[in-house]
Design a protein around this motif. Sequence first.
Motif, short mmCIF file in Angstrom:
data_model
loop_
_atom_site.label_atom_id
_atom_site.label_comp_id
_atom_site.label_asym_id
_atom_site.label_seq_id
_atom_site.Cartn_x
_atom_site.Cartn_y
_atom_site.Cartn_z
N ALA A 1 0.66 -1.20 -0.19
CA ALA A 1 -0.03 0.08 0.14
C ALA A 1 0.83 1.30 0.28
CB ALA A 1 -0.96 -0.07 1.10
N LYS A 2 2.05 1.21 0.88
CA LYS A 2 2.80 2.54 0.80
C LYS A 2 3.53 2.72 -0.53
CE LYS A 2 3.96 2.20 5.62
NZ LYS A 2 5.18 1.95 6.63
N VAL A 3 3.99 1.65 -1.17
CA VAL A 3 4.59 1.77 -2.42
C VAL A 3 3.42 2.35 -3.61
CG1 VAL A 3 5.60 0.67 -4.60
CG2 VAL A 3 6.24 0.24 -2.05
N LEU A 4 2.37 1.66 -3.48
CA LEU A 4 1.32 2.12 -4.36
C LEU A 4 0.94 3.62 -4.09
CD1 LEU A 4 -0.97 -1.00 -4.74
CD2 LEU A 4 0.25 0.12 -6.39
N GLY A 5 1.01 3.97 -2.97
CA GLY A 5 0.90 5.55 -2.79
C GLY A 5 1.86 6.65 -3.23
N ALA A 6 3.15 6.25 -3.58
CA ALA A 6 4.18 6.83 -4.15
C ALA A 6 3.58 7.58 -5.52
CB ALA A 6 5.34 6.27 -4.03
N ASP A 7 4.14 8.52 -5.81
CA ASP A 7 4.07 9.19 -7.07
C ASP A 7 5.02 8.77 -8.23
OD1 ASP A 7 2.48 10.97 -8.85
OD2 ASP A 7 3.32 12.90 -8.20
N VAL A 8 5.53 7.82 -8.14
CA VAL A 8 6.24 7.42 -9.28
C VAL A 8 5.87 5.90 -9.87
CG1 VAL A 8 8.35 8.25 -8.10
CG2 VAL A 8 7.67 6.13 -7.64
N PRO A 9 6.37 5.75 -11.07
CA PRO A 9 5.65 4.46 -11.67
C PRO A 9 5.89 3.23 -10.76
CG PRO A 9 6.98 5.65 -13.25
CD PRO A 9 7.35 6.37 -12.19
N VAL A 10 5.18 2.21 -10.75
CA VAL A 10 5.22 1.19 -9.70
C VAL A 10 5.04 -0.09 -10.78
CG1 VAL A 10 4.10 0.13 -7.92
CG2 VAL A 10 4.64 2.31 -7.69
N LEU A 11 5.82 -1.20 -10.71
CA LEU A 11 5.43 -2.31 -10.95
C LEU A 11 5.09 -3.18 -10.00
CD1 LEU A 11 7.65 -4.49 -13.53
CD2 LEU A 11 6.93 -5.42 -11.41
N LEU A 12 3.82 -4.05 -10.12
CA LEU A 12 3.25 -4.67 -9.13
C LEU A 12 3.13 -6.20 -9.71
CD1 LEU A 12 1.54 -4.42 -6.55
CD2 LEU A 12 -0.55 -4.06 -8.11
N ASP A 13 3.82 -6.92 -8.77
CA ASP A 13 3.91 -8.63 -9.31
C ASP A 13 3.79 -9.43 -7.85
OD1 ASP A 13 4.66 -10.53 -10.83
OD2 ASP A 13 6.69 -10.62 -10.07
N ALA A 14 3.39 -10.52 -8.35
CA ALA A 14 3.28 -11.81 -7.44
C ALA A 14 2.30 -11.59 -6.21
CB ALA A 14 4.88 -11.98 -7.14
N ASP A 15 3.01 -11.36 -5.26
CA ASP A 15 2.01 -11.29 -3.75
C ASP A 15 1.51 -9.87 -3.81
OD1 ASP A 15 2.40 -13.91 -2.91
OD2 ASP A 15 4.38 -13.29 -1.99
N GLY A 16 2.25 -8.94 -4.45
CA GLY A 16 1.68 -7.55 -4.39
C GLY A 16 0.32 -7.64 -5.24
N LEU A 17 0.34 -8.35 -6.33
CA LEU A 17 -1.09 -8.44 -7.10
C LEU A 17 -2.14 -8.97 -6.01
CD1 LEU A 17 0.39 -10.20 -10.30
CD2 LEU A 17 -0.62 -7.68 -10.09
N ARG A 18 -1.75 -9.97 -5.29
CA ARG A 18 -2.97 -10.26 -4.34
C ARG A 18 -3.24 -9.47 -3.34
NH1 ARG A 18 -1.81 -13.07 0.28
NH2 ARG A 18 0.23 -13.30 -0.30
N LEU A 19 -2.35 -8.58 -2.76
CA LEU A 19 -2.36 -7.82 -1.43
C LEU A 19 -2.84 -6.45 -2.10
CD1 LEU A 19 0.80 -8.86 0.23
CD2 LEU A 19 -1.39 -9.62 0.87
N ALA A 20 -2.80 -6.08 -3.33
CA ALA A 20 -2.97 -4.56 -3.43
C ALA A 20 -4.64 -4.28 -3.46
CB ALA A 20 -2.35 -4.33 -5.03
N ASP A 21 -4.98 -3.22 -3.05
CA ASP A 21 -6.24 -2.62 -3.17
C ASP A 21 -6.52 -2.37 -4.42
OD1 ASP A 21 -8.02 -0.06 -2.76
OD2 ASP A 21 -8.52 -1.65 -1.30
N ARG A 22 -7.73 -2.72 -5.16
CA ARG A 22 -8.06 -2.50 -6.34
C ARG A 22 -8.25 -1.15 -6.67
NH1 ARG A 22 -12.98 -5.28 -9.87
NH2 ARG A 22 -13.74 -3.55 -10.96
N ASP A 23 -8.88 -0.39 -5.55
CA ASP A 23 -9.28 1.11 -5.90
C ASP A 23 -7.93 2.05 -5.79
OD1 ASP A 23 -12.05 0.34 -5.98
OD2 ASP A 23 -12.52 0.75 -4.22
N LEU A 24 -7.15 1.54 -4.93
CA LEU A 24 -5.96 2.08 -4.75
C LEU A 24 -5.03 2.13 -6.11
CD1 LEU A 24 -3.93 3.76 -3.04
CD2 LEU A 24 -2.97 1.74 -2.23
#
Length: 471
Positions: free
Chosen positions: A308-331
């Motif tokens: 969640a903290k990384v997705l809140g950063a204002d830079v490009p983000v690559l989301l993979d593996a467990d991050g796909l499962r843990l990420a909030d869709r709306d975020l």
Amino acid sequence: METVRAAERALMARLPEGTLMQRAAAGLAAACADFLGRVYGSRVVLLVGSGDNGGDALYAGARLRRRGAGVTAVLLSPDRAHEGGLAALRRAGGAVIGPERALGAIERADLVVDGVVGIGGKGGLRPDAARLASAAERARAAIVAVDLPSGVDADTGEVSGAAVRADLTVTFGAYKPGLLIDPGREYAGTVRLVGIGLELPPDPVLQALQHEDVARLLPRPGAESDKYRRGVLGVAAGSARYPGAAVLAVSGALRGGAGAVRYVGPAGDAVIARFPETLVSDQGPDHAGRVQAWVVGPGAGDDAATVAKVLGADVPVLLDADGLRLADRDLVRGRTAPTLMTPHAGEAAALLGVRREEVEAARLTSVRELAATYRATVLLKGSTTLVADPGGGPVRVNSTGTGWLATAGSGDVLSGLAGSLLASHLSALDAGSVAAYLHGLAGRLASRGAPIAALDITEHLPDAWRDVVRD
């Protein structure tokens, strides 16, 4: 495929009647002759449907017959076979039979030409055609498909029933999406493109980058570059249970063109032991220092807070593996900076709420739906790697790779590599596409037909990079 059909209609309107089919038939006959090696005395069976594909097969068969091959045409719809092609084959001395006599001819054939259904076909083969396709597959004959294996969807590569499995597909004018995307790609065998003079508009459904395209996109340091100007990538990966994921993601990142890599997470000791040039922190993403992009998720376990903290950063983000499962869709959907998601088919299925088999059977549809749903660029990994942007436009299909890349940790290396390209200021679409291309090429160079481990891919990334730039 309407683009191809429109181009064909426009060209036919400018040419004498039958010219386009003769061009296609000439290319098909030449490809069949090359495949046979020795034409004279060979036995060729044509499976002929009612469309133009059947006409192409008949005219090509007439050319092969004039070169000394024994050619037999099996008419699946005798009343609707292409009249001109049928007359040409008969004038050349070819034989014509119905489906009821076809099995014996197929068993004795050296080559079977699939001219059953063209690019307009939908669904699997009808029973008569399916029976003959199955017989051809069991026989010793090689199978050449005309334009597209019958039973494969030209637009998507989907196979919804019985289909021809070709050793070679001779396609005309342009590559069809179904030839590049699995499962259709698997049915196509080797693909040979025959030019027939089509003029296609510059808005393709698919793009397949080549060496020249990738070389143009690769980041190159200039005289004034330093490690910070080249880009800094943050990697938030690994856990006490999966420290190797962090090591592998960092390994790919260090070979991806960015000037420096910052690692945050519980696997710092393992990372620094293997890659001492990495900038390691255990204070979390907020205290890692400035980065131009993040990779988050490989081996992350259940660390949803870091994702969640990384997705809140204002830079490009690559989301993979467990991050796909843990990420909030709306975020994810609400981010203003670019997001690149890199699921395999199972993860994509979970994100879409469908079965894995549905994603694997409809890869093009699935990657587009994911990109639109999450408002992110999506790299769908697998036997065919596809990269789609949320705004639509051509989907990129990767043309490199080997089956040996299906090994533990391979995706972690890809994530680090793609993340590094993001930090080097490539767009999400370009970063994903270039990373997939280099990763696949490095896998080929590492394997050369033998099994490989994930770090073998990393070690061959410089070779892949040099190969692309040299060409």
